[in-house]
Motif scaffolding. Structure first.
Motif, mmCIF file in Angstrom:
data_model
loop_
_atom_site.group_PDB
_atom_site.id
_atom_site.type_symbol
_atom_site.label_atom_id
_atom_site.label_comp_id
_atom_site.label_asym_id
_atom_site.label_seq_id
_atom_site.Cartn_x
_atom_site.Cartn_y
_atom_site.Cartn_z
ATOM 1 N N GLN A 24 -18.121 -19.904 28.554
ATOM 2 C CA GLN A 24 -19.099 -20.139 29.718
ATOM 3 C C GLN A 24 -18.350 -19.980 30.963
ATOM 4 O O GLN A 24 -16.990 -19.642 30.998
ATOM 5 C CB GLN A 24 -19.333 -21.845 29.851
ATOM 6 C CG GLN A 24 -20.180 -22.267 28.764
ATOM 7 C CD GLN A 24 -21.051 -23.415 28.952
ATOM 8 O OE1 GLN A 24 -20.370 -24.402 29.586
ATOM 9 N NE2 GLN A 24 -21.940 -24.043 28.344
ATOM 10 N N GLY A 25 -19.212 -19.562 31.997
ATOM 11 C CA GLY A 25 -18.688 -19.185 33.070
ATOM 12 C C GLY A 25 -19.652 -19.809 34.175
ATOM 13 O O GLY A 25 -20.755 -20.212 34.087
ATOM 14 N N ILE A 26 -19.153 -19.482 35.390
ATOM 15 C CA ILE A 26 -19.894 -19.759 36.604
ATOM 16 C C ILE A 26 -20.044 -18.697 37.810
ATOM 17 O O ILE A 26 -19.339 -18.059 37.888
ATOM 18 C CB ILE A 26 -19.185 -21.037 37.707
ATOM 19 C CG1 ILE A 26 -19.023 -22.245 36.646
ATOM 20 C CG2 ILE A 26 -20.150 -21.705 38.726
ATOM 21 C CD1 ILE A 26 -18.135 -23.182 37.455
ATOM 22 N N ARG A 28 -20.613 -16.936 40.686
ATOM 23 C CA ARG A 28 -19.987 -17.066 41.855
ATOM 24 C C ARG A 28 -20.748 -15.994 43.187
ATOM 25 O O ARG A 28 -21.072 -16.302 44.146
ATOM 26 C CB ARG A 28 -18.659 -16.662 42.249
ATOM 27 C CG ARG A 28 -17.843 -17.853 41.300
ATOM 28 C CD ARG A 28 -18.423 -19.180 41.826
ATOM 29 N NE ARG A 28 -17.308 -20.412 41.100
ATOM 30 C CZ ARG A 28 -17.938 -21.498 41.228
ATOM 31 N NH1 ARG A 28 -18.967 -22.063 42.061
ATOM 32 N NH2 ARG A 28 -17.054 -22.332 40.601
ATOM 33 N N ASP A 64 -23.572 -20.394 41.488
ATOM 34 C CA ASP A 64 -23.379 -21.832 41.071
ATOM 35 C C ASP A 64 -23.992 -21.822 39.563
ATOM 36 O O ASP A 64 -23.840 -23.126 39.044
ATOM 37 C CB ASP A 64 -23.836 -22.804 41.844
ATOM 38 C CG ASP A 64 -22.915 -22.797 43.137
ATOM 39 O OD1 ASP A 64 -21.606 -22.436 43.169
ATOM 40 O OD2 ASP A 64 -23.505 -22.959 44.191
ATOM 41 N N ASP A 65 -24.965 -21.085 39.179
ATOM 42 C CA ASP A 65 -25.617 -21.304 37.781
ATOM 43 C C ASP A 65 -24.253 -21.143 36.729
ATOM 44 O O ASP A 65 -23.547 -20.232 36.885
ATOM 45 C CB ASP A 65 -26.583 -20.172 37.397
ATOM 46 C CG ASP A 65 -27.882 -20.535 38.172
ATOM 47 O OD1 ASP A 65 -28.090 -21.628 38.633
ATOM 48 O OD2 ASP A 65 -28.586 -19.512 38.352
ATOM 49 N N VAL A 66 -24.463 -21.954 35.618
ATOM 50 C CA VAL A 66 -23.507 -21.813 34.504
ATOM 51 C C VAL A 66 -24.117 -21.010 33.319
ATOM 52 O O VAL A 66 -25.252 -21.195 33.173
ATOM 53 C CB VAL A 66 -23.228 -23.381 33.976
ATOM 54 C CG1 VAL A 66 -22.457 -23.118 32.557
ATOM 55 C CG2 VAL A 66 -22.646 -24.175 35.055
ATOM 56 N N ARG A 84 -28.631 -18.509 31.244
ATOM 57 C CA ARG A 84 -28.075 -19.648 31.938
ATOM 58 C C ARG A 84 -27.880 -20.805 30.891
ATOM 59 O O ARG A 84 -29.072 -20.873 29.633
ATOM 60 C CB ARG A 84 -29.026 -20.180 32.725
ATOM 61 C CG ARG A 84 -28.794 -19.576 34.369
ATOM 62 C CD ARG A 84 -29.474 -19.922 35.307
ATOM 63 N NE ARG A 84 -30.916 -19.722 35.187
ATOM 64 C CZ ARG A 84 -32.169 -19.721 35.968
ATOM 65 N NH1 ARG A 84 -31.565 -20.407 37.177
ATOM 66 N NH2 ARG A 84 -33.192 -19.130 35.827
ATOM 67 N N THR A 86 -28.515 -24.582 30.407
ATOM 68 C CA THR A 86 -29.273 -25.557 31.169
ATOM 69 C C THR A 86 -29.533 -26.767 30.269
ATOM 70 O O THR A 86 -29.898 -26.843 29.245
ATOM 71 C CB THR A 86 -30.765 -25.085 31.670
ATOM 72 O OG1 THR A 86 -30.541 -23.959 32.343
ATOM 73 C CG2 THR A 86 -31.503 -26.088 32.365
#
Length: 236
Positions: A24-26, A28, A64-66, A84, A86
């Motif tokens: 998983q990542g965020i 930026r 900021d979405d994962v 995403r 969610t």
């Protein structure tokens, strides 16, 4: 005669195992125009991961979405963003589903009302108005429709309708974003009425809640009548 290809043994030999994985990542940074991105994975910033599904979900990615990431080796150049992540029942999930299923806004005013103003103005019942949330793409479609008519003895007449925007975006009325009805051959003996509509594409908008409102005017000194006024706004 023996050919090199007669020996099928290599086909049954053990092959190197594919190093598939999931991380998983965020997000930026995200460019909605060309999908250039920066994603933080375990504290490290990775540039321009491949997008596996360039569908509506990808168009709505934002900082900021994962996101879920499919890894096919140690090198980030072979990683792909799946989409995403969610959590059901959260505000983020509700916001996402709302954008997909309820992003379009529309309004209708059926009452016939008139104006003699040569510049765009409100009628006795202002609007209709439609409020939408402009997405990170900064794009939307605005659809206008109205029944328009005029009756001004002894003159050439006409009607026009445009729209303004307020909120995250401020847009003024414009002849380039309007529907018009004008007689250039002479005044009607009694009355003329037609239905008009058009679709306008907007881009370069600011993300955020924006309200679009129809405005009206008369042309060549006519008394311009409007009814069955419709506005539809579709964020892209």
């Amino acid at each position: 005669m023996t050919y090199p290809t007669d020996d099928l043994t290599p086909l049954f030999a053990a092959q190197p195992a594919a190093t598939l994985g999931y991380r998983q990542g965020i997000v930026r940074a995200w460019n909605p125009t060309n999908a250039e991105n920066t994603v933080e994975v375990d504290g490290t910033l990775v540039e321009n991961l491949t997008i596996l599904n360039t569908n509506n979900d990808a168009l709505q990615l934002a900082p900021d979405d994962v996101v879920g990431i499919l890894t096919t080796g140690a090198a980030a150049s072979s990683w792909m963003i799946l989409g995403r992540a969610t959590t059901p029942g959260t505000p983020a999930a509700e916001s996402l589903l709302s954008q997909v299923s309820s992003g379009i806004a529309s309004a209708v005013i059926n009452t016939q009302q008139s104006t003699t103003s040569g510049t765009y103005t409100d009628l006795a019942t202002p609007g209709p108005s439609a409020t939408v949330t402009i997405r990170a793409t900064g794009k939307c479609l605005v659809i206008l429709s109205s029944q328009m008519g005029y009756a001004t003895a002894g003159s050439i007449g006409g009607c026009k309708a445009s729209f303004v925007a307020s909120g995250a975006n401020t847009i003024a009325t414009s002849g380039q974003r309007s529907i018009n009805m004008v007689s250039s051959v002479g005044a009607p003996s009694t009355y003329r009425i037609d239905q008009f509509g058009a679709t306008f594409y907007l881009d370069g908008l600011n993300p955020g809640a924006t309200t679009f409102t129809m405005k009206y005017g008369a042309q060549n000194g006519a008394t311009a009548d409007f009814s069955d006024r419709v506005i539809v706004v579709f964020p892209l």
